[in-house]
Design a protein around this motif. Structure first.
Motif, mmCIF file in Angstrom:
data_model
loop_
_atom_site.group_PDB
_atom_site.id
_atom_site.type_symbol
_atom_site.label_atom_id
_atom_site.label_comp_id
_atom_site.label_asym_id
_atom_site.label_seq_id
_atom_site.Cartn_x
_atom_site.Cartn_y
_atom_site.Cartn_z
ATOM 1 N N PHE A 69 -26.918 47.194 14.049
ATOM 2 C CA PHE A 69 -28.145 47.504 14.777
ATOM 3 C C PHE A 69 -28.326 46.475 15.892
ATOM 4 N N PRO A 70 -29.195 46.725 16.854
ATOM 5 C CA PRO A 70 -29.546 45.682 17.828
ATOM 6 C C PRO A 70 -30.104 44.458 17.117
ATOM 7 N N PRO A 71 -30.156 43.303 17.778
ATOM 8 C CA PRO A 71 -30.685 42.086 17.145
ATOM 9 C C PRO A 71 -32.080 42.322 16.561
ATOM 10 N N TRP A 72 -32.346 41.702 15.414
ATOM 11 C CA TRP A 72 -33.610 41.951 14.738
ATOM 12 C C TRP A 72 -34.801 41.563 15.605
ATOM 13 N N GLU A 73 -34.648 40.512 16.445
ATOM 14 C CA GLU A 73 -35.751 40.110 17.320
ATOM 15 C C GLU A 73 -36.094 41.230 18.301
ATOM 16 N N THR A 74 -35.060 41.907 18.785
ATOM 17 C CA THR A 74 -35.270 43.023 19.711
ATOM 18 C C THR A 74 -35.952 44.188 19.006
ATOM 19 N N VAL A 75 -35.459 44.524 17.812
ATOM 20 C CA VAL A 75 -36.028 45.638 17.049
ATOM 21 C C VAL A 75 -37.494 45.364 16.736
ATOM 22 N N TYR A 76 -37.793 44.157 16.268
ATOM 23 C CA TYR A 76 -39.186 43.836 15.943
ATOM 24 C C TYR A 76 -40.059 43.834 17.194
ATOM 25 N N GLY A 77 -39.491 43.394 18.315
ATOM 26 C CA GLY A 77 -40.255 43.413 19.564
ATOM 27 C C GLY A 77 -40.676 44.817 19.955
ATOM 28 N N TYR A 78 -39.762 45.770 19.807
ATOM 29 C CA TYR A 78 -40.112 47.165 20.093
ATOM 30 C C TYR A 78 -41.121 47.692 19.076
ATOM 31 N N PHE A 79 -40.898 47.374 17.802
ATOM 32 C CA PHE A 79 -41.839 47.800 16.758
ATOM 33 C C PHE A 79 -43.249 47.308 17.078
#
Length: 279
Positions: A69-79
């Motif tokens: 998946f994309p980096p978790w920081e990126t995923v959480y940022g979108y979330f």
């Protein structure tokens, strides 16, 4: 890293077609304002949503996301951005209307059912945001939800477990009336008392308390109330909701919206939701 095969929580092509227009419009609007939250700026929105559904379904911490998946920081940022800008709420409403129309109902509901669920919290939830539900003897948070007669989410409010059902009902009725002006009827359990009933009347909603037969000792399905209880059962198929793991209550509300988006999109595309009974 290229993924060898999809995870069971991943969006199918049919489900992505339901969600893609909303996310594409969101990205276009941000570009128009000169905003973007990713590095590099172009992350695949479908992969981002797949990652969010993976967390919701499996219950893992954000930092434990698999590396394909994309980096978790990126995923959480979108979330966080989608939660803040109401995208999950918007998608839930859109999919709910599609399901109601597919079931031969009016797109907008005219009745709702209210209930609350007390849930334990994880160690990262601040003590100040928790409370004790004295009746159920649970320390943690409480999920107040309102659903339509199909069990589809209309409103959610996450609070400390010490907040009464009555206070939750007042907040839910206000939110439901504002977003769904056709609603004129609500059913509740006995936890909702005079103030909630009077508040409903002020909003033009007839609040009816459905009581359990006092002479019944064994389990019995209670008219109307079983619909919202079934919705809580649906939500618990998502392990992120087995406890409340979110630091902030508004993030907890977003996780509930995501679970409903997962459920409703599968319902529209006639895809099953795998659980332990299917293994």
């Amino acid at each position: 890293m290229e993924r060898q095969r999809p995870y069971p929580s991943d969006l199918s092509d049919a489900r992505w077609q339901l969600l893609e227009p909303t996310f594409t419009a969101w990205r276009a609007e941000r570009r128009g304002k000169g905003l973007d939250i990713g590095r590099p700026p172009e992350h695949d929105l479908r992969r981002i949503m797949d990652a969010i559904l993976y967390v919701d379904r499996t219950g893992i911490p954000w930092r434990y996301l698999p590396h394909d998946f994309p980096p978790w920081e990126t995923v959480y940022g979108y979330f966080a951005a989608w939660q803040k800008e109401g995208i999950f709420d918007q998608l839930n409403g859109l999919l709910r209307r599609l399901v109601r129309e597919a079931e031969g109902r009016d797109a907008e509901p005219s009745a709702c059912i209210l209930d609350a669920q007390s849930i334990k919290t994880s160690a990262n939830v601040p003590t100040a945001g928790q409370g004790i539900d004295a009746g159920k003897k649970i320390a943690g948070r409480k999920r107040h939800i309102g659903v339509d007669t199909l069990g589809l989410l209309l409103a959610v409010w996450v609070t400390a477990a010490s907040i009464s059902d009555n206070a939750g009902g007042i907040r839910l009725l206000s939110r439901i009336a504002a977003a769904n002006p056709r609603v004129t009827k609500a059913w509740t359990d006995t936890g909702y008392r005079t103030k909630a009933i009077d508040h409903g009347a002020h909003l033009g909603i007839d609040v009816e308390v459905v009581q359990r037969d006092p002479g019944t000792k064994e389990f019995k399905v209670i008219p109307r109330r079983w619909v919202v209880e079934r919705t809580f059962g649906w939500l618990m198929h998502h392990r992120r909701l087995a406890r409340d793991y979110e630091t902030h209550p508004h993030r907890s509300e977003a996780i509930i919206h995501i679970a409903m988006i997962d459920l409703i999109s599968r319902r529209l595309t006639r895809e099953s939701t795998l659980n332990w009974r299917d293994t």
